[in-house]
Write a protein that holds these residues in place. Structure first.
Motif, PDB file in Angstrom:
ATOM      1  N   LYS A  27       0.873  -1.169   0.000  1.00 30.95           N
ATOM      2  CA  LYS A  27       0.000   0.000   0.000  1.00 30.95           C
ATOM      3  C   LYS A  27       0.911   1.220   0.000  1.00 30.95           C
ATOM      4  O   LYS A  27       1.795   1.348   0.843  1.00 30.95           O
ATOM      5  CB  LYS A  27      -0.880   0.035   1.239  1.00 30.95           C
ATOM      6  CG  LYS A  27      -1.839   1.206   1.239  1.00 30.95           C
ATOM      7  CD  LYS A  27      -2.563   1.458   2.539  1.00 30.95           C
ATOM      8  CE  LYS A  27      -3.079   0.266   3.241  1.00 30.95           C
ATOM      9  NZ  LYS A  27      -3.859   0.556   4.435  1.00 30.95           N
ATOM     10  N   TYR A  30      -2.760   6.916   1.111  1.00 29.94           N
ATOM     11  CA  TYR A  30      -4.171   7.241   0.949  1.00 29.94           C
ATOM     12  C   TYR A  30      -4.292   8.481   0.079  1.00 29.94           C
ATOM     13  O   TYR A  30      -3.421   9.346   0.098  1.00 29.94           O
ATOM     14  CB  TYR A  30      -4.838   7.489   2.304  1.00 29.94           C
ATOM     15  CG  TYR A  30      -5.099   6.218   3.059  1.00 29.94           C
ATOM     16  CD1 TYR A  30      -6.160   5.405   2.708  1.00 29.94           C
ATOM     17  CD2 TYR A  30      -4.284   5.836   4.107  1.00 29.94           C
ATOM     18  CE1 TYR A  30      -6.408   4.225   3.384  1.00 29.94           C
ATOM     19  CE2 TYR A  30      -4.527   4.659   4.796  1.00 29.94           C
ATOM     20  CZ  TYR A  30      -5.590   3.865   4.429  1.00 29.94           C
ATOM     21  OH  TYR A  30      -5.831   2.703   5.095  1.00 29.94           O
ATOM     22  N   THR A  34     -10.152  10.837   1.553  1.00 32.96           N
ATOM     23  CA  THR A  34     -11.003   9.662   1.369  1.00 32.96           C
ATOM     24  C   THR A  34     -10.261   8.403   1.813  1.00 32.96           C
ATOM     25  O   THR A  34      -9.032   8.393   1.890  1.00 32.96           O
ATOM     26  CB  THR A  34     -11.410   9.494  -0.116  1.00 32.96           C
ATOM     27  OG1 THR A  34     -10.232   9.221  -0.869  1.00 32.96           O
ATOM     28  CG2 THR A  34     -12.082  10.741  -0.643  1.00 32.96           C
ATOM     29  N   GLU A  36      -9.664   5.950   0.128  1.00 29.29           N
ATOM     30  CA  GLU A  36      -9.170   5.323  -1.110  1.00 29.29           C
ATOM     31  C   GLU A  36      -7.649   5.179  -1.029  1.00 29.29           C
ATOM     32  O   GLU A  36      -6.935   6.156  -0.865  1.00 29.29           O
ATOM     33  CB  GLU A  36      -9.543   6.199  -2.298  1.00 29.29           C
ATOM     34  CG  GLU A  36      -9.464   5.504  -3.626  1.00 29.29           C
ATOM     35  CD  GLU A  36     -10.561   4.490  -3.811  1.00 29.29           C
ATOM     36  OE1 GLU A  36     -10.237   3.344  -4.129  1.00 29.29           O
ATOM     37  OE2 GLU A  36     -11.725   4.849  -3.637  1.00 29.29           O
ATOM     38  N   LEU A  53      -5.909   2.102  -7.749  1.00 27.89           N
ATOM     39  CA  LEU A  53      -6.725   2.486  -6.606  1.00 27.89           C
ATOM     40  C   LEU A  53      -7.483   1.264  -6.110  1.00 27.89           C
ATOM     41  O   LEU A  53      -7.738   0.320  -6.865  1.00 27.89           O
ATOM     42  CB  LEU A  53      -7.714   3.578  -6.999  1.00 27.89           C
ATOM     43  CG  LEU A  53      -7.114   4.932  -7.377  1.00 27.89           C
ATOM     44  CD1 LEU A  53      -8.206   5.845  -7.906  1.00 27.89           C
ATOM     45  CD2 LEU A  53      -6.406   5.548  -6.195  1.00 27.89           C
ATOM     46  N   SER A  54      -7.895   1.300  -4.850  1.00 27.94           N
ATOM     47  CA  SER A  54      -8.652   0.195  -4.250  1.00 27.94           C
ATOM     48  C   SER A  54      -9.895  -0.150  -5.053  1.00 27.94           C
ATOM     49  O   SER A  54     -10.237  -1.318  -5.217  1.00 27.94           O
ATOM     50  CB  SER A  54      -9.075   0.552  -2.824  1.00 27.94           C
ATOM     51  OG  SER A  54      -7.970   0.746  -2.011  1.00 27.94           O
ATOM     52  N   ARG A  55     -10.574   0.871  -5.573  1.00 24.39           N
ATOM     53  CA  ARG A  55     -11.818   0.639  -6.304  1.00 24.39           C
ATOM     54  C   ARG A  55     -11.606  -0.094  -7.632  1.00 24.39           C
ATOM     55  O   ARG A  55     -12.556  -0.601  -8.212  1.00 24.39           O
ATOM     56  CB  ARG A  55     -12.546   1.953  -6.546  1.00 24.39           C
ATOM     57  CG  ARG A  55     -11.802   2.893  -7.462  1.00 24.39           C
ATOM     58  CD  ARG A  55     -12.571   4.165  -7.705  1.00 24.39           C
ATOM     59  NE  ARG A  55     -11.734   5.133  -8.380  1.00 24.39           N
ATOM     60  CZ  ARG A  55     -11.697   6.417  -8.089  1.00 24.39           C
ATOM     61  NH1 ARG A  55     -12.457   6.897  -7.128  1.00 24.39           N
ATOM     62  NH2 ARG A  55     -10.901   7.216  -8.747  1.00 24.39           N
ATOM     63  N   ASP A  56     -10.366  -0.154  -8.125  1.00 29.27           N
ATOM     64  CA  ASP A  56     -10.068  -0.820  -9.393  1.00 29.27           C
ATOM     65  C   ASP A  56      -9.572  -2.251  -9.211  1.00 29.27           C
ATOM     66  O   ASP A  56      -9.183  -2.906 -10.185  1.00 29.27           O
ATOM     67  CB  ASP A  56      -9.017  -0.022 -10.170  1.00 29.27           C
ATOM     68  CG  ASP A  56      -9.504   1.373 -10.515  1.00 29.27           C
ATOM     69  OD1 ASP A  56     -10.722   1.528 -10.738  1.00 29.27           O
ATOM     70  OD2 ASP A  56      -8.679   2.295 -10.554  1.00 29.27           O
TER      71      ASP A  56
END
Length: 64
Positions: A27, A30, A34, A36, A53-56
Motif C-alpha cells: 500500500k 491514501y 477519502t 481510497e 486504486l482500491s476501487r479498481d
C-alpha cells in the motif's frame, strides 16, 4: 486488502485488459481525505508492476 492478496483488475488500461490477475505488493498511500488507497501490484500475465486504486481491484484470495 493486504500485501500478498490475489486480486483481479476491474478497469482496463493500456496493455492491461480488464480481468487481469495480480498480486498486491504494497500500500503506497491514501488519496486525499477519502479512504481510497493506492496499491502497487505485480501483474501475473505481463510481469509488470502497476499502481491501482482500491476501487479498481477485486480481492479473490485474502492472506491471513
Amino acid at each position: 486488502m493486504r500485501a500478498g492478496d490475489l486480486v483481479r483488475v476491474t478497469r482496463s488500461s493500456i496493455g492491461i485488459p480488464k480481468g487481469s490477475l495480480a498480486l498486491v505488493e504494497v500500500k503506497l498511500k491514501y488519496i486525499g481525505s477519502t479512504p481510497e488507497a493506492l496499491w502497487q501490484v505485480y501483474l501475473l500475465q505481463t510481469g509488470m508492476h502497476r499502481r491501482y486504486l482500491s476501487r479498481d481491484l477485486e480481492v479473490l484470495n485474502e492472506t491471513r
